[in-house]
Design an enzyme around this catalytic site. Structure first.
Site, mmCIF file in Angstrom:
data_model
loop_
_atom_site.group_PDB
_atom_site.id
_atom_site.type_symbol
_atom_site.label_atom_id
_atom_site.label_comp_id
_atom_site.label_asym_id
_atom_site.label_seq_id
_atom_site.Cartn_x
_atom_site.Cartn_y
_atom_site.Cartn_z
ATOM 1 C CG ASP A 79 18.356 55.127 50.688
ATOM 2 O OD1 ASP A 79 17.185 55.108 50.259
ATOM 3 O OD2 ASP A 79 19.080 54.117 50.702
ATOM 4 C CD GLU A 137 15.918 50.348 47.763
ATOM 5 O OE1 GLU A 137 15.904 49.161 47.355
ATOM 6 O OE2 GLU A 137 16.541 51.257 47.170
ATOM 7 C CD GLU A 138 19.446 52.839 45.960
ATOM 8 O OE1 GLU A 138 20.071 51.801 45.670
ATOM 9 O OE2 GLU A 138 18.666 53.400 45.176
ATOM 10 C CG HIS A 360 21.492 53.139 40.600
ATOM 11 N ND1 HIS A 360 22.041 52.251 41.501
ATOM 12 C CD2 HIS A 360 20.232 53.349 41.027
ATOM 13 C CE1 HIS A 360 21.137 51.944 42.428
ATOM 14 N NE2 HIS A 360 20.027 52.614 42.142
#
Length: 386
Positions: A79, A137-138, A360
């Site tokens: 993702d 996962e996020e 990020h």
């Protein structure tokens, strides 16, 4: 950049091509259907069957080893993040507001490369291999948690995962043994008081004033309830109250996160914050409502798997390649796999001028020179899988 024994320049180039494809076509957590379709297409080309029993868009595939005495699982997350990518790279995201800002495009391409290599060298793969291309996962709900519930690890003996890491120098591989990453749970709090005039507070039950006591008291959980050697963090990230200078609102909403480095600490911090919410609000004549939002558990790298991984790293890349790492208060849902089975989560360094921005960040990018190291590491871990 470390020298590899099994990964040649052609496989590196192929993997970079796949990684850039994924980077240009990112998908958010739970929406990775096009990514999954692409992964399935490549696995079909390699002759590796996909197991349709598991929820989409996860992709689970099996490779049968020559002996099959052990089964080793390898995982990649697929993702992307809800970020607007910045910069002028030729493979920049084509999806506005979505980008691979954490390296999952690289992880997916690397695991595909491992599958490609194994399909070309089947006689060298003694163990059975489970390829886990994981969704979400996020974000919650966790894709790892869902797959564990569905039985993805039922026949697995050991599991490994890697993460390309921008704060670890290129040419280094590192991890912490034991508790390596924190749990990550969230909470929502609503304080119901009695609104009133700012000049006549005696007629109100001020939820803003109560909130200040609650915010302070929560820090006592870390300093006075948690074992001094068990790391924990409680942080408030949001507070919504009134919007007038002289009006005491009737309600305040708080939100925050709890991080803990052990299972016991996570449970204690959840219990104590709930108790404090109820008791402090009641002491002021207000109602406190606490909602716990379960996230990921602490990530525990099993010492026996770490010992084996260290041997592989030093044997293949040299003793200087390994760099011990301190535990991190960051979180990772690979922890769900490690709660069930022996394994380790390993960082592959890529810190360089190209990857100088943190994960990020809108300008984040992968130093692709780290990719062959990651492929080689996953292959070598799987070949013996101790």
């Amino acid at each position: 950049m470390l020298q590899t024994k099994l990964v040649d320049s052609a496989l590196k180039a192929w993997t970079i091509e796949q990684r850039r494809h994924f980077h240009m076509h990112p998908e958010l957590s739970g929406q990775e259907f096009e990514t999954a379709a692409y992964v399935k297409e490549k696995l079909a080309e390699f002759g590796i069957p996909v197991d349709s029993r598991f929820s989409e868009p996860n992709v689970i595939a099996y490779f049968k080893g020559t002996e099959g005495k052990k089964t080793v699982a390898l995982r990649a997350d697929m993702d992307a993040l809800p970020l607007y990518e910045e910069g002028d790279k030729p493979y920049i995201s084509t999806v506005p507001g979505v980008m691979h800002g954490c390296g999952h495009d690289g992880h997916t391409a690397i695991l595909l490369a491992v599958a490609k290599w194994m399909s070309s060298h089947p006689d060298q793969v003694k163990n059975n291999i489970v390829f886990i291309f994981q969704s979400s996962e996020e974000a919650s709900p966790s894709g790892a948690q869902q797959l564990v519930k569905e039985g993805v690890l039922d026949e697995v003996d050991v599991i490994y995962g890697i993460h390309l890491m921008s704060r670890l120098p290129l040419g280094k591989i590192g991890f912490a043994s034991g508790f390596a990453m924190a749990s990550s749970d969230d909470f929502d709090i609503t304080i119901e008081g009695v609104g009133g005039h700012g000049g006549q507070p005696q007629d109100a039950v001020d939820p803003i004033y109560i909130a200040t006591h609650l915010i302070q008291a929560f820090q006592s959980v870390v300093s006075r309830n948690l074992h001094p050697l068990h790391a924990g963090v409680i942080s408030f990230g949001g507070m919504q109250a009134g919007n007038s200078y002289n009006v005491i609102p009737s309600e305040v909403k708080l939100q925050g996160t709890i991080r803990a480095m052990t299972f016991e600490a996570a449970e204690l911090m959840n219990k104590k914050t709930a108790q404090l919410t109820e008791s402090i609000c009641a002491s002021f004549g207000a109602n406190g409502h606490y909602e716990f939002i379960e996230g990921t558990p602490p990530l525990y790298n099993h010492p026996e798997a770490c010992e084996y991984a260290l041997k592989v790293i030093q044997d293949i890349f040299g003793e200087e390649a390994f760099e011990p790492m301190e535990p991190s208060m960051g979180a990772e849902d690979f922890s769900y796999y490690l709660k069930e089975k022996t394994g380790a989560f390993i960082n592959v360094g890529m810190q360089s001028e190209k990857s100088k921005y943190p994960h990020h960040h809108p300008l984040f990018d992968i130093d692709e020179d780290a990719i062959p190291t990651a492929i080689e590491l996953m292959i070598q871990l799987a070949l013996n899988g101790e």
